[in-house]
Design a protein around this motif. Structure first.
Motif, mmCIF file in Angstrom:
data_model
loop_
_atom_site.group_PDB
_atom_site.id
_atom_site.type_symbol
_atom_site.label_atom_id
_atom_site.label_comp_id
_atom_site.label_asym_id
_atom_site.label_seq_id
_atom_site.Cartn_x
_atom_site.Cartn_y
_atom_site.Cartn_z
ATOM 1 N N ARG A 7 0.850 -1.195 0.000
ATOM 2 C CA ARG A 7 0.000 0.000 0.000
ATOM 3 C C ARG A 7 0.882 1.240 0.000
ATOM 4 O O ARG A 7 1.956 1.248 0.583
ATOM 5 C CB ARG A 7 -0.926 0.017 1.231
ATOM 6 C CG ARG A 7 -1.725 -1.263 1.446
ATOM 7 C CD ARG A 7 -2.911 -1.367 0.494
ATOM 8 N NE ARG A 7 -2.576 -1.872 -0.820
ATOM 9 C CZ ARG A 7 -2.575 -3.151 -1.181
ATOM 10 N NH1 ARG A 7 -2.891 -4.092 -0.340
ATOM 11 N NH2 ARG A 7 -2.267 -3.505 -2.407
ATOM 12 N N LEU A 9 -0.042 4.409 1.083
ATOM 13 C CA LEU A 9 -0.213 5.248 2.275
ATOM 14 C C LEU A 9 -0.509 4.350 3.469
ATOM 15 O O LEU A 9 -1.537 3.668 3.505
ATOM 16 C CB LEU A 9 -1.367 6.243 2.052
ATOM 17 C CG LEU A 9 -1.687 7.182 3.209
ATOM 18 C CD1 LEU A 9 -0.485 8.028 3.596
ATOM 19 C CD2 LEU A 9 -2.865 8.094 2.853
ATOM 20 N N LEU A 179 -8.222 8.007 0.581
ATOM 21 C CA LEU A 179 -8.267 7.463 1.937
ATOM 22 C C LEU A 179 -9.020 6.137 1.996
ATOM 23 O O LEU A 179 -8.656 5.237 2.754
ATOM 24 C CB LEU A 179 -8.948 8.485 2.849
ATOM 25 C CG LEU A 179 -8.734 8.346 4.334
ATOM 26 C CD1 LEU A 179 -7.269 8.542 4.666
ATOM 27 C CD2 LEU A 179 -9.576 9.379 5.067
ATOM 28 N N THR A 185 -4.507 2.878 0.343
ATOM 29 C CA THR A 185 -4.359 3.240 1.750
ATOM 30 C C THR A 185 -4.690 2.075 2.680
ATOM 31 O O THR A 185 -5.655 1.346 2.450
ATOM 32 C CB THR A 185 -5.322 4.413 2.073
ATOM 33 O OG1 THR A 185 -5.028 5.480 1.187
ATOM 34 C CG2 THR A 185 -5.149 4.888 3.510
ATOM 35 N N THR A 187 -4.442 0.921 7.122
ATOM 36 C CA THR A 187 -4.073 1.344 8.469
ATOM 37 C C THR A 187 -3.377 0.207 9.212
ATOM 38 O O THR A 187 -3.595 -0.964 8.925
ATOM 39 C CB THR A 187 -5.316 1.762 9.293
ATOM 40 O OG1 THR A 187 -6.275 0.715 9.215
ATOM 41 C CG2 THR A 187 -5.918 3.033 8.769
#
Ligand code: ADP
Ligand code: MG
Length: 299
Positions: A7, A9, A179, A185, A187
């Protein structure tokens, strides 16, 4: 390389003190050493990351620190200034308007203005990928602690629903697209083997998925402890109360680690355990070692 490391980001988040900066730095080192041009961003932080990596402190300018690795500390005021100056190219006008106390006072009432500009700046770096010179293959964002991180990541959503269509809403649309695009993206949720951080991680995962529609690429259980002293070992320590108490406390931590792993599995994302290291301050060697464990666990 793994799904997560592919990924562009990577948003590292979690409760305060769980090891977000440590994980962000370890990931960035690992990506850079794999030959990917990587930008490691802190948000209005204490600028510890530069020193942890053995470099001078880095401020609000994107600064190359070693091969394939640049760093920046995103400060709301500096980002705001850069953004406004890109629109009105005069320091003098900027000072007259934005350093005016009355104007600053009113700017405080525009919700999350600084956050919007800051996030926009990160996304702008991302949009430069991969062709523009000075562009980055990977951006690792060491986010502030949970609550603030959710506000920051919620900005594009709020903007898209609040703004009438126009140039600002176009900006907000592409921010939201970047996002929430799982190809771009992801997390990384950092947690600790303790009840409260695990609770918070479970809630955070829920908020990221259902409210913010952001992909969860990995859960990192930092400071994990593996069981070492079986009943036989403990029996051998009998008569040495100090050592027995230490070994028992260690085993208690190992049990907490196992319990935390159980609970975090509910998130349905790859789980990586990082060992609790005993060195007094984590430096470059430790970060590289943790980066290896992360890369191995994410393969
Ligand atoms: N795996 C680990 N083993 C030992 N100490 C760690 C580990 N990870 C982090 N730490 C220490 O814990 C503290 C908090 O870590 P940090 O990365 O600054 O957390 P955060 O960015 O989430 O606030 C730091 O002192 C750091 O050196
Ligand atoms: Mg930190």
């Amino acid at each position: 390389m793994s799904g997560l490391l592919d990924r562009r980001l990577l948003l590292v988040t979690g409760k305060g003190g769980v090891g977000k900066s440590t994980v962000a730095a370890a990931l960035a080192l690992r990506l850079a050493s794999a030959g990917l041009r990587t930008l490691l961003c802190e948000v209005n932080a204490d600028r510890r990351l530069g020193r942890m990596l053995g470099h001078p402190e880095v401020g609000s300018e994107v600064t190359p620190v070693e091969a394939n690795l640049a760093m920046v500390d995103l400060e709301p005021d500096a980002s705001m200034r850069e953004y406004v100056l890109s629109k009105i190219p005069s320091q003098r006008v900027y000072r007259a308007v934005f350093e005016n106390r009355l104007v600053r006072y009113f700017l405080r009432f525009i919700p999350a203005l600084a956050e919007t500009v800051m996030l926009g700046k990160v996304m702008w770096h991302l949009r430069q990928w991969p062709d523009a010179p000075g562009g980055f293959d990977r951006i690792v964002l060491d986010l502030p602690a949970t609550g603030h991180a959710l506000t920051l990541l919620g900005v594009p959503h709020s903007l898209v629903s609040a703004l009438p269509s126009g140039p600002m809403s176009t900006e907000a649309d592409w921010m939201l697209e970047l996002l929430t695009d799982p190809v771009i993206t992801s997390t990384v949720l950092v947690s600790l083997p303790e009840e409260l951080p695990v609770n918070e991680t479970l809630e955070l995962a829920q908020a990221l998925r259902s409210r913010l529609k952001v992909r969860i690429g990995a859960v990192v259980l930092n400071q994990s402890v593996q069981s070492r002293f079986g009943p036989g070992n403990l029996a051998a320590l009998s008569g040495r109360p100090g050592l027995t108490a230490l070994a028992q406390a260690y085993e208690e931590d190992a049990r907490r680690t196992e319990g935390s792993v159980e609970r975090l599995r509910a998130i349905d994302a790859p789980l990586v355990q990082l060992p609790r290291l005993v060195s007094p301050a984590l430096g470059r060697a430790e970060l590289e070692a943790l980066g290896d464990v992360l890369a191995e666990g994410l393969r």
